[in-house]
Design an enzyme around this catalytic site. Structure first.
Site, mmCIF file in Angstrom:
data_model
loop_
_atom_site.group_PDB
_atom_site.id
_atom_site.type_symbol
_atom_site.label_atom_id
_atom_site.label_comp_id
_atom_site.label_asym_id
_atom_site.label_seq_id
_atom_site.Cartn_x
_atom_site.Cartn_y
_atom_site.Cartn_z
ATOM 1 N N TYR A 104 14.899 30.562 9.189
ATOM 2 C CA TYR A 104 13.664 31.208 9.610
ATOM 3 C C TYR A 104 13.534 31.238 11.129
ATOM 4 O O TYR A 104 13.830 30.253 11.814
ATOM 5 C CB TYR A 104 12.451 30.468 9.050
ATOM 6 C CG TYR A 104 12.148 30.774 7.599
ATOM 7 C CD1 TYR A 104 11.957 32.073 7.158
ATOM 8 C CD2 TYR A 104 12.025 29.737 6.672
ATOM 9 C CE1 TYR A 104 11.668 32.354 5.836
ATOM 10 C CE2 TYR A 104 11.729 29.999 5.345
ATOM 11 C CZ TYR A 104 11.553 31.309 4.920
ATOM 12 O OH TYR A 104 11.264 31.574 3.618
ATOM 13 N N LYS A 135 0.835 -1.199 0.000
ATOM 14 C CA LYS A 135 0.000 0.000 0.000
ATOM 15 C C LYS A 135 0.874 1.255 0.000
ATOM 16 O O LYS A 135 2.085 1.185 0.209
ATOM 17 C CB LYS A 135 -0.916 -0.002 1.221
ATOM 18 C CG LYS A 135 -0.175 0.010 2.545
ATOM 19 C CD LYS A 135 -1.123 -0.046 3.730
ATOM 20 C CE LYS A 135 -0.344 -0.037 5.048
ATOM 21 N NZ LYS A 135 -1.234 0.007 6.215
#
Length: 375
Positions: free
Chosen positions: A262, A42
């Site tokens: 940042y 999956k």
């Protein structure tokens, strides 16, 4: 010499299909002759490529596959028409005809799903195979014990539909000592012992390592196939199957006392030489793995040398401390290993307070993807 196509990407995602099949063989060899080793593929085979990984496993002898969604199953059955394919998310309303026509088996997890599948079998006059999922304690998908017994004793349903598999799912398999494992095993045995002719499955990757009692007729490993760590309390015996590399865009000096990235979350405690690499959270590098003055973050590897992250992980780039690494190895255009044989996904995930599953299934949407050996 760098390939022209390679030069257009900020990073490379290398997937070793031979390592995936080798891991499948390792798991298969832990089983008795009674048990079959399936493969859970999956989420694009945990980020490694649904069709590529599944075909490699099929060529190595795997014949049963588990996906999450019907659309994944349809992609899979086109390339392996004689494989057995189960859909773990069950029977979506109105999809019975499509699944049956393509030989796909839903894992039925509610009485509504069982009734819809049985009605379709009755209408077509055929016993289309499907699995039954019984909940033994994880409380996600799955029939309750009472619902399971009601289904199995319902003559109208059993007349048109016989389960091809009865399965459940472990909640705490990653911790071998957790009492939930033995409790779920006991509940599963109690519920299914009356049906010796129907194959049974309980073990995921972790369950394979819990021992033969958990193997039953079929195991369905996932994370271990792709080199991930199944158990929290033991070294990982699986081969790494994925390598993530990011390109150095530039190297620069940062003087002591200046901040990086940042939010000015990290201050240079000495004069630094830093490398800025072309990978960020848009490429699956988790923002939570960033570094601050309070807590160090993750690191990358450059030819055997650790290069700690500095400051926040941003969308497209990460800054690394390369002060103590040869400038030759950190030149513009060179690649650093963000995950792979030198840095396991589970180790990287620990810095981001997550698991290797999340890293693997989110990696490299903008990277050059290639299939090659990691050794």
């Amino acid at each position: 010499m760098t390939d022209a196509s390679d030069s257009l990407f900020g990073g490379r995602l290398t997937i070793d299909l031979k390592a995936i099949t080798a891991n499948w063989t390792i798991l298969k060899n832990k089983l008795s002759d009674r048990a079959e080793c399936a493969a859970t593929v999956k989420a694009d085979a945990y980020g490694t490529g649904l069709t590529q990984a599944s075909k490699a496993l099929y060529d190595d002898g795997c014949r049963t596959f588990f996906v999450a969604l019907p659309v994944e199953a349809l992609k899979l059955c086109r390339g392996m028409p004689d494989a057995t394919i189960y859909v773990l998310d069950g029977l979506f309303p109105g999809t019975a005809k499509t699944l049956a026509e393509n030989g796909i088996r839903p894992v039925l997890a509610s009485t509504d799903e069982v009734q819809e599948w049985a009605a379709f079998c009755r209408e077509t006059g055929q016993h289309h195979p499907a699995a039954l999922h019984v909940d033994t304690g994880i409380h996600r998908l799955g029939l309750s014990a009472a619902e399971f017994e009601e289904v199995m004793l319902n003559g109208d349903i059993r007349e048109v539909f016989t389960p091809s598999l009865i399965m459940s799912h472990l909640a705490c398999g990653a911790d071998p000592e957790h009492p939930m494992n033995s409790e779920q095993l006991k509940r599963f045995k109690n519920l299914t012992s009356a049906y010796p002719d129907i194959p049974k499955s309980l073990a995921n990757s972790a369950g394979v390592f819990l021992g033969e009692d958990y193997h039953f007729d079929l195991v369905r490993p996932g994370i271990s196939l792709y080199g991930g760590k199944a158990l929290d309390t033991m070294p990982n015996p699986m081969q790494p199957a994925v390598k993530v590399e990011a390109r150095i865009m530039m190297a620069r000096s940062v003087p002591q006392g200046d901040t990086i990235g940042y939010g000015a979350m990290q201050t240079a405690r000495r004069d630094l030489r830093v490398a800025v690499v072309a990978a960020g959270y848009a490429d699956g590098m988790m923002r939570r793995a960033g570094s601050t003055d309070i807590a160090p973050g993750a690191y990358a590897m450059i030819e055997g040398h650790k290069a700690p992250l500095l400051g926040r992980v941003s969308m497209d780039m990460i800054t690394l401390d390369v002060t103590d690494i040869s400038p030759h190895l950190t030149r513009r255009g060179a690649f650093v290993e963000m995950m792979g044989p030198q840095l396991a996904a589970s180790d990287l995930a620990a810095y981001a307070d997550t698991i290797d599953y999340e890293y693997l299934t989110n990696l490299g949407r903008r990277f050059l993807r290639r299939y090659a050996s990691l050794t």
